[in-house]
Scaffold this active site. Structure first.
Site, PDB file in Angstrom:
ATOM      1  N   PRO A  38       0.756  -1.176  -0.057  1.00 46.97           N
ATOM      2  CA  PRO A  38       0.029   0.058  -0.027  1.00 46.97           C
ATOM      3  C   PRO A  38       0.784   1.227  -0.021  1.00 46.97           C
ATOM      4  CG  PRO A  38      -0.205  -1.181   2.374  1.00 46.97           C
ATOM      5  CD  PRO A  38       0.906  -2.071   1.296  1.00 46.97           C
ATOM      6  N   ASP A  39       0.307   2.537  -0.600  1.00 46.76           N
ATOM      7  CA  ASP A  39       0.978   3.693  -0.513  1.00 46.76           C
ATOM      8  C   ASP A  39       0.825   4.282   0.951  1.00 46.76           C
ATOM      9  OD1 ASP A  39      -1.524   4.830  -0.582  1.00 46.76           O
ATOM     10  OD2 ASP A  39      -1.037   5.719  -2.634  1.00 46.76           O
ATOM     11  N   PHE A  40       1.058   5.639   1.148  1.00 46.06           N
ATOM     12  CA  PHE A  40       0.707   6.078   2.481  1.00 46.06           C
ATOM     13  C   PHE A  40      -0.682   6.863   2.537  1.00 46.06           C
ATOM     14  CE2 PHE A  40       5.123   5.246   2.207  1.00 46.06           C
ATOM     15  CZ  PHE A  40       5.568   4.670   3.521  1.00 46.06           C
ATOM     16  N   ARG A  41      -0.651   7.829   1.604  1.00 46.57           N
ATOM     17  CA  ARG A  41      -1.806   8.761   1.535  1.00 46.57           C
ATOM     18  C   ARG A  41      -3.112   8.675   0.719  1.00 46.57           C
ATOM     19  NH1 ARG A  41       3.196  10.754   2.338  1.00 46.57           N
ATOM     20  NH2 ARG A  41       3.708  11.730   4.407  1.00 46.57           N
ATOM     21  N   GLN A 111      11.972   7.403  -2.655  1.00 42.78           N
ATOM     22  CA  GLN A 111      11.344   7.391  -1.042  1.00 42.78           C
ATOM     23  C   GLN A 111      11.253   6.047  -0.599  1.00 42.78           C
ATOM     24  OE1 GLN A 111       8.632  11.343  -0.902  1.00 42.78           O
ATOM     25  NE2 GLN A 111       8.728  10.324  -2.823  1.00 42.78           N
ATOM     26  N   ASN A 112      11.021   5.182  -1.613  1.00 46.40           N
ATOM     27  CA  ASN A 112      10.674   3.904  -1.225  1.00 46.40           C
ATOM     28  C   ASN A 112      11.692   2.745  -0.407  1.00 46.40           C
ATOM     29  OD1 ASN A 112       8.350   4.498  -2.329  1.00 46.40           O
ATOM     30  ND2 ASN A 112       8.745   3.253  -4.411  1.00 46.40           N
ATOM     31  N   ASP A 114      11.378  -0.344  -0.020  1.00 43.60           N
ATOM     32  CA  ASP A 114      11.055  -1.750  -0.230  1.00 43.60           C
ATOM     33  C   ASP A 114      12.140  -2.496  -0.969  1.00 43.60           C
ATOM     34  OD1 ASP A 114      10.328  -0.878  -2.922  1.00 43.60           O
ATOM     35  OD2 ASP A 114       8.440  -0.502  -2.666  1.00 43.60           O
ATOM     36  N   HIS A 131      14.896   7.763   1.667  1.00 41.52           N
ATOM     37  CA  HIS A 131      14.252   7.452   3.235  1.00 41.52           C
ATOM     38  C   HIS A 131      14.976   6.169   3.979  1.00 41.52           C
ATOM     39  CE1 HIS A 131      10.804  10.330   2.137  1.00 41.52           C
ATOM     40  NE2 HIS A 131      11.981  11.101   2.558  1.00 41.52           N
ATOM     41  N   CYS A 142      23.438   3.829  20.415  1.00 41.07           N
ATOM     42  CA  CYS A 142      24.812   3.794  19.993  1.00 41.07           C
ATOM     43  C   CYS A 142      25.393   3.559  18.812  1.00 41.07           C
ATOM     44  CB  CYS A 142      25.694   2.560  21.322  1.00 41.07           C
ATOM     45  SG  CYS A 142      25.075   1.144  20.479  1.00 41.07           S
ATOM     46  N   GLY A 202       4.537   8.344  -8.796  1.00 43.66           N
ATOM     47  CA  GLY A 202       3.902   7.674  -7.826  1.00 43.66           C
ATOM     48  C   GLY A 202       4.420   8.348  -6.415  1.00 43.66           C
ATOM     49  N   THR A 203       4.349   9.743  -6.127  1.00 46.97           N
ATOM     50  CA  THR A 203       4.467  10.313  -5.137  1.00 46.97           C
ATOM     51  C   THR A 203       3.503  11.521  -5.224  1.00 46.97           C
ATOM     52  OG1 THR A 203       6.202  11.525  -3.819  1.00 46.97           O
ATOM     53  CG2 THR A 203       6.590  11.527  -6.033  1.00 46.97           C
ATOM     54  N   ASN A 227       1.415  10.005 -12.325  1.00 44.05           N
ATOM     55  CA  ASN A 227       0.744   9.726 -11.096  1.00 44.05           C
ATOM     56  C   ASN A 227      -0.618   9.785 -11.124  1.00 44.05           C
ATOM     57  OD1 ASN A 227       2.010   9.842  -8.153  1.00 44.05           O
ATOM     58  ND2 ASN A 227       0.157  11.342  -7.872  1.00 44.05           N
TER      59      ASN A 227
HETATM   60  P1  OAD Z   1       2.151   9.069  -0.628  1.00 49.70           P
HETATM   61  O1  OAD Z   1       1.137   7.787  -0.119  1.00 49.70           O
HETATM   62  O2  OAD Z   1       2.213  10.074  -0.106  1.00 49.70           O
HETATM   63  O3  OAD Z   1       1.652   9.028  -2.249  1.00 49.70           O
HETATM   64  C1  OAD Z   1       1.680   8.042  -3.297  1.00 49.70           C
HETATM   65  C2  OAD Z   1       1.167   8.582  -4.685  1.00 49.70           C
HETATM   66  O4  OAD Z   1       1.118   7.728  -5.403  1.00 49.70           O
HETATM   67  C3  OAD Z   1      -0.226   9.187  -4.515  1.00 49.70           C
HETATM   68  O5  OAD Z   1      -0.300  10.456  -4.936  1.00 49.70           O
HETATM   69  C4  OAD Z   1      -1.024   8.318  -5.351  1.00 49.70           C
HETATM   70  O6  OAD Z   1      -2.175   8.829  -5.817  1.00 49.70           O
HETATM   71  C5  OAD Z   1      -0.117   7.993  -6.390  1.00 49.70           C
HETATM   72  N1  OAD Z   1      -0.480   6.308  -6.758  1.00 49.70           N
HETATM   73  C6  OAD Z   1      -0.735   5.346  -5.894  1.00 49.70           C
HETATM   74  N2  OAD Z   1      -0.919   4.166  -6.658  1.00 49.70           N
HETATM   75  C7  OAD Z   1      -0.624   4.651  -8.097  1.00 49.70           C
HETATM   76  C8  OAD Z   1      -0.215   3.859  -9.344  1.00 49.70           C
HETATM   77  N3  OAD Z   1      -0.401   2.617  -9.304  1.00 49.70           N
HETATM   78  N4  OAD Z   1       0.180   4.780 -10.218  1.00 49.70           N
HETATM   79  C9  OAD Z   1       0.722   6.199 -10.269  1.00 49.70           C
HETATM   80  N5  OAD Z   1       0.430   6.685  -9.074  1.00 49.70           N
HETATM   81  C10 OAD Z   1      -0.084   5.874  -8.028  1.00 49.70           C
HETATM   82  O7  OAD Z   1       3.606   8.220  -0.923  1.00 49.70           O
HETATM   83  P2  OAD Z   1       4.889   8.924  -0.932  1.00 49.70           P
HETATM   84  O8  OAD Z   1       4.927  10.341  -1.867  1.00 49.70           O
HETATM   85  O9  OAD Z   1       5.781   7.966  -1.404  1.00 49.70           O
HETATM   86  O10 OAD Z   1       8.145   8.259   4.629  1.00 49.70           O
HETATM   87  O11 OAD Z   1       5.295   9.344   0.381  1.00 49.70           O
HETATM   88  C11 OAD Z   1       6.397  10.117   0.880  1.00 49.70           C
HETATM   89  C12 OAD Z   1       6.768   9.447   2.345  1.00 49.70           C
HETATM   90  O12 OAD Z   1       5.922   9.765   3.314  1.00 49.70           O
HETATM   91  C13 OAD Z   1       7.377   7.971   2.325  1.00 49.70           C
HETATM   92  O13 OAD Z   1       8.695   7.839   1.881  1.00 49.70           O
HETATM   93  C14 OAD Z   1       7.098   7.706   3.949  1.00 49.70           C
HETATM   94  C15 OAD Z   1       5.947   8.560   4.272  1.00 49.70           C
HETATM   95  O14 OAD Z   1       5.860   8.985   5.462  1.00 49.70           O
HETATM   96  C16 OAD Z   1       8.912   7.506   5.459  1.00 49.70           C
HETATM   97  O15 OAD Z   1       8.456   6.423   5.743  1.00 49.70           O
HETATM   98  C17 OAD Z   1      10.050   8.108   6.199  1.00 49.70           C
END
Ligand code: OAD
Length: 269
Positions: A38-41, A111-112, A114, A131, A142, A202-203, A227
């Site tokens: 899963p993504d985050f947001r 940022q991934n 994985d 990240h 330590c 994808g961010t 995206n």
């Molecule tokens: P987000 O979850 O914030 O954003 C993911 C983006 O990818 C969203 O805009 C989705 O719409 C889009 N998306 C999802 N599936 C997709 C697909 N199949 N094709 C194209 N786009 C898609 O994730 P990040 O931007 O990676 O930090 O989040 C940034 C950081 O926030 C992460 O590295 C993490 C988190 O807190 C840490 O863990 C330190």
């Protein structure tokens, strides 16, 4: 090189031209959602929308170093779910491998955590894991490195790994909120001045300093967003925005480039 719009052919023509030698990438969790991570947001499917069961003050607390010090349990519960090993690279990861084998990839900023870029065959020296990743681990006090096998076992058996030297908490080298980014991130920023193309995939571009990388490429360097939804400020004259699932968009682009067959081959391997 006026590229404005969302024309994959225009982008492919530019990528095939002599003008385009150094391609930079900025990746986020959307690149790996098709792998089952899963993504985050994302509103319903994102990790942050599904963390209620962990009783956190805010969803982001799971990655906050101050919270972790007092209560590492939520992070380890989550770590079990997202620990690498169970997932295979996506078609978009294979596209990155192709950019490398075609001699176009300068640097892949991700940022991934994985490690799927490495798994797809992109060499480590072309990847900046901004990240961090699950590849190494250490004590948060330590800083003594912690053994990978022990970390794997602890995560699997839902135990809290502790440093053998000082008893502090051991944690994978994922950058938490409140921690600084790896030296390699800062050291790689100046190279963006050499960019002929930046592709952002994808961010949500909400987490800094990573999101600020889009401003480090030259004014006349085309920037491409791929995206699900529009994010960031892609309003320079040569910017291109493609909205939709990245694997589908990458396939269309590879078709225009004449790389589609090779893309499928790379993905199956
Ligand atoms: P987000 O979850 O914030 O954003 C993911 C983006 O990818 C969203 O805009 C989705 O719409 C889009 N998306 C999802 N599936 C997709 C697909 N199949 N094709 C194209 N786009 C898609 O994730 P990040 O931007 O990676 O930090 O989040 C940034 C950081 O926030 C992460 O590295 C993490 C988190 O807190 C840490 O863990 C330190």
């Amino acid at each position: 090189k006026r590229l404005r719009g969302d024309d994959p052919k225009a982008l492919a023509d530019y990528m095939k031209s002599d003008q385009c030698r150094n391609v930079f990438l900025m990746l986020g969790a959307g690149v790996s959602t098709a792998a089952g991570i899963p993504d985050f947001r994302s509103p319903k499917t994102g990790l942050y929308a599904n963390l209620a069961r962990l009783n956190l003050p805010t969803p982001e607390a799971v990655f906050q170093i101050s919270f972790f010090r007092n209560n590492p349990v939520p992070f380890y519960t989550l770590a079990k779910e997202i620990y690498p090993g169970r997932y295979r690279p996506t078609l978009t990861h294979s596209f990155i491998k192709l950019l490398h084998s075609r001699g176009l990839l300068h640097t892949c900023f991700t940022q991934n955590i994985d490690t799927l870029e490495r798994k797809a065959g992109v060499p480590e020296d072309k990847i900046v894991e901004a990240h961090g990743s699950f590849a190494t681990q250490r004590c948060i006090d330590c800083k003594t490195p912690y053994e990978e096998e022990k970390m794997k076992k602890a995560i699997k058996e839902e135990e809290i790994p502790r440093c053998e030297k000082c008893g502090g908490l051991a944690k994978p080298d994922i950058v938490f909120f409140g921690e600084s980014l790896p030296d390699k991130f800062r050291a790689s920023i100046p190279s963006l001045r050499e960019a002929d193309l930046l592709i952002v995939i994808g961010t949500s571009l909400t987490v800094y300093p990573f999101a600020s990388l889009v401003y480090f490429v030259p004014e006349d360097c085309p920037r491409v967003l791929i995206n699900l939804v529009e994010v960031g400020d892609f309003d320079r004259p040569d910017d291109l925005v493609f909205t939709g699932k990245c694997d589908g968009i990458v396939r269309v682009l590879c078709r225009e480039l004449g790389w589609e067959e090779e893309l499928d081959k790379a993905w199956v391997e």
